[in-house]
Design an enzyme around this catalytic site. Structure first.
Site, PDB file in Angstrom:
ATOM      1  CB  THR A   1      -6.237  -2.572  -1.746  1.00  0.00           C
ATOM      2  OG1 THR A   1      -5.896  -2.008  -3.015  1.00  0.00           O
ATOM      3  CG2 THR A   1      -6.208  -4.088  -1.830  1.00  0.00           C
TER       4      THR A   1
ATOM      5  CB  SER B   1     -19.860   2.910  -3.709  1.00  0.00           C
ATOM      6  OG  SER B   1     -19.739   2.690  -2.311  1.00  0.00           O
TER       7      SER B   1
ATOM      8  CB  VAL C   1     -23.868  13.389  -9.733  1.00  0.00           C
ATOM      9  CG1 VAL C   1     -23.847  13.742 -11.223  1.00  0.00           C
ATOM     10  CG2 VAL C   1     -23.113  14.450  -8.932  1.00  0.00           C
TER      11      VAL C   1
ATOM     12  CE1 TYR D   1      -2.950  -3.115   0.442  1.00  0.00           C
ATOM     13  CE2 TYR D   1      -4.174  -1.783   1.994  1.00  0.00           C
ATOM     14  CZ  TYR D   1      -4.070  -2.911   1.228  1.00  0.00           C
ATOM     15  OH  TYR D   1      -5.071  -3.846   1.223  1.00  0.00           O
TER      16      TYR D   1
ATOM     17  CE1 TYR E   1      -6.395  -8.935  -2.593  1.00  0.00           C
ATOM     18  CE2 TYR E   1      -7.156  -8.385  -4.801  1.00  0.00           C
ATOM     19  CZ  TYR E   1      -7.164  -8.149  -3.438  1.00  0.00           C
ATOM     20  OH  TYR E   1      -7.908  -7.124  -2.914  1.00  0.00           O
TER      21      TYR E   1
END
Length: 564
Positions: free
Chosen positions: A519, A295, A249, A82, A200
């Site tokens: 992630t 999302s 929106v 990360y 991954y």
């Protein structure tokens, strides 16, 4: 194409990252950046239930009279991969610790509370399982080796191939300790994308040698909102950014040009979700539009102690807007691959708050470890799945306490989830998705009782544990694993689509080289790319992505571990 202003559709991690990089690397003034969003956390939430006032998110179950805490999900970090996230957090002050950046705060906490899970797998009648024995046979090893060795140039061979498809002649793989740990650590399902599993395996290959203890996992001091999102919100507001909440929106206006493939946004329709009034926002030639196009917590609903979380059949707010854009232009992906198959993507999670540490102490006794480093998967010997093997029933995360800054010293907060919410409980005879908060606790106690070596089985303390409960909030998330859904590379748009003059896509539903979705890393990276593009900064200046799949020492260790 260089711009001077930006409209952010969505105020999650990816777009907030884009704003930070525009300010710090592009030298923009914060007041040149406007966010339109339903909330200021995206999927990185966490709050006392009484403070959750998002009308759109919680329209079915108002929280005015509830108690305790709620987080729809939880985040594990990994410093080794990360790198963009840690770069971002090093640029902003911590919201809770003085004289520290958000990155220093996290590193300080993590150094003092290192992850070492001694009870990664638990099984009824057996207790703690030795996860260091991965349980792979030669056929499993061959399939994994081929997946890891597949070069990037051949990745498209895995277009529209599920993990079940890839291992179709090797059902043994899905009964191994390795799969149970990988499945619950990263939330893959058998119907998830094999292409995503390959990524991954490439980026997290070193986890082979430590997955049974999760020693590569790093954690924030508090929940992800207070440790990650709140520092960003505070910084961006201090910089003068306009963060306008309770806004959805709902539609686009695109420029009509002789070249029909040119993508230029000229206007947006923005709904005030409190008043219901629409506003037309003009997008001028100097303005970039940076859009988080999906999302995993869209359409999430909450239950309570006595009520299951209801199913919300909405397609998803962000995905609906993405779908409208994809209907205009041919190269913006296919949102239906991710948001039209709930069977592959839905979860139910819960956040349990107690007024004493009885349950916490029982979990400590059963798992033989102190809270703060436990991510435990509970494996049942029944029911047998359609693949003919046992599988994980429930996972819980026992955080270091307190997990919230306002949490009282005597309170415990535990998070858990059901990766397959249509399966039936063993101790409450109904599907997990139909369970109330109370029934989820009963199922949890039952699952723990199966692995409790005694004496004094945890079920003997059921009445005391139930009396200690402040609340348990079930959360139904129809799209929690949508980003892993089976797909082809072209089903996700690029961050900067071809022919786009002022539109960028960010978040977990965009196509990025070498990145693993689901992630904080991939979210930040997408925002960073969008910011650099519109600020005119060369992409060579992006944070360098590590490639552990190219490191011979790491590969040798992983190969050795396969034979444990």
């Amino acid at each position: 194409m260089r711009k001077n202003k930006a409209i952010m559709i969505g105020a999650g991690l990816a777009n907030m990252a884009a704003a930070v990089y525009l300010i710090q690397e592009g030298h923009w003034s914060g007041d040149q950046i406007t966010f339109y969003s339903l909330d200021d956390h995206g999927s990185n939430d966490g709050a006392p239930t009484k403070s959750v006032t998002d009308e759109y998110w919680n329209k079915n179950h108002p929280l005015e009279n509830q108690k305790g805490y709620v987080a729809r999900g939880g985040r594990m970090l990994n410093y080794r991969t990360y790198v963009d996230l840690m770069d971002l957090l090093d640029r902003i002050p911590s919201a809770t610790e003085t004289n520290m950046t958000a990155a220093e705060d996290t590193r300080d906490f993590d150094a003092k509370h290192r992850t070492f899970d001694k009870a990664r797998l638990l099984e009824g009648g057996k207790g703690i399982i030795n996860g260091s024995h991965l349980g792979l046979n030669n056929q499993d090893r061959l399939h994994l080796t081929k997946l890891i060795a597949m070069p990037d140039s051949e990745e498209e061979k895995l277009d529209n191939v599920t993990i079940a498809d890839y291992f179709s002649d090797d059902p043994h793989f899905f009964g191994t300790n390795f799969w149970f740990m990988w499945e619950t650590t990263f939330a893959f399902r058998v119907q998830s994308s094999a292409q995503e599993l390959r990524r991954y395996m490439h980026q997290m290959i070193y986890e082979f040698t430590q997955i049974e203890h999760l020693v590569g996992v790093n954690r924030t001091r508090y929940n992800q909102y207070e440790s990650i999102m709140l520092p960003l919100v505070n910084y961006l507001r201090d910089q003068g950014c306009h963060i306008i909440l309770n806004r959805l929106v709902t539609d686009w206006t695109f420029k009509n040009t002789p070249m029909q493939d040119e993508i230029t946004v000229t206007g947006l329709t923005v709904k005030n979700t409190v008043t219901g009034i629409d506003e037309q926002v003009t997008v001028d030639d100097d303005t970039a539009v940076i859009f988080t196009n999906g999302s995993i917590t869209d359409s999430a609903t909450l239950g309570d102690f006595d009520t299951p979380a209801p199913e919300n059949m909405d397609y998803g707010a962000a995905a609906s807007l993405w779908k409208k854009a994809s209907e205009h232009f041919y190269n913006l992906g296919n949102p239906d691959k991710f948001f039209a198959d709930r069977n592959a993507s839905e979860w139910v999670s819960f956040t349990l708050t107690t007024k004493d540490h009885l349950l916490l102490n029982e979990i400590t006794r059963i798992t033989t470890q102190v809270p703060g480093n436990a991510l435990n998967s509970f494996i049942s010997t029944s029911p047998i799945t359609t693949l003919g093997h046992k599988d994980v029933n429930m996972s819980i995360v026992v955080h270091h306490q307190p997990h919230f800054t306002t949490q009282k010293p005597n309170e415990t907060v535990i998070w858990g989830y059901f990766l397959y919410p249509r399966r039936r409980g063993e101790f409450v005879d109904k599907p997990y998705i139909k369970m109330t908060g109370k029934e989820m606790i009963q199922e949890l106690i039952g699952q723990l009782s199966k692995v409790d070596p005694g004496p004094g089985n945890i079920r003997d303390k059921t009445d005391q544990i139930m009396a200690s409960v402040i609340n348990n909030i079930p959360v139904y998330m129809p799209y929690a694993s949508a980003l892993f859904n089976n797909r082809a590379k072209t089903d996700r748009p690029k961050v900067i689509p071809q022919h786009a003059t002022n539109l960028a896509f960010t978040g977990e539903f965009v196509e990025q080289p070498y990145q693993m979705i689901f992630t904080e890393q991939s979210a930040v990276r997408s925002g960073e790319i969008a910011a650099y593009h519109f600020a005119g900064i060369p992409m060579s200046h992006l944070v360098k992505t590590p490639r552990y799949d190219k490191d011979l020492k790491t590969l040798a260790k992983a190969a050795k571990k396969m034979f444990d």
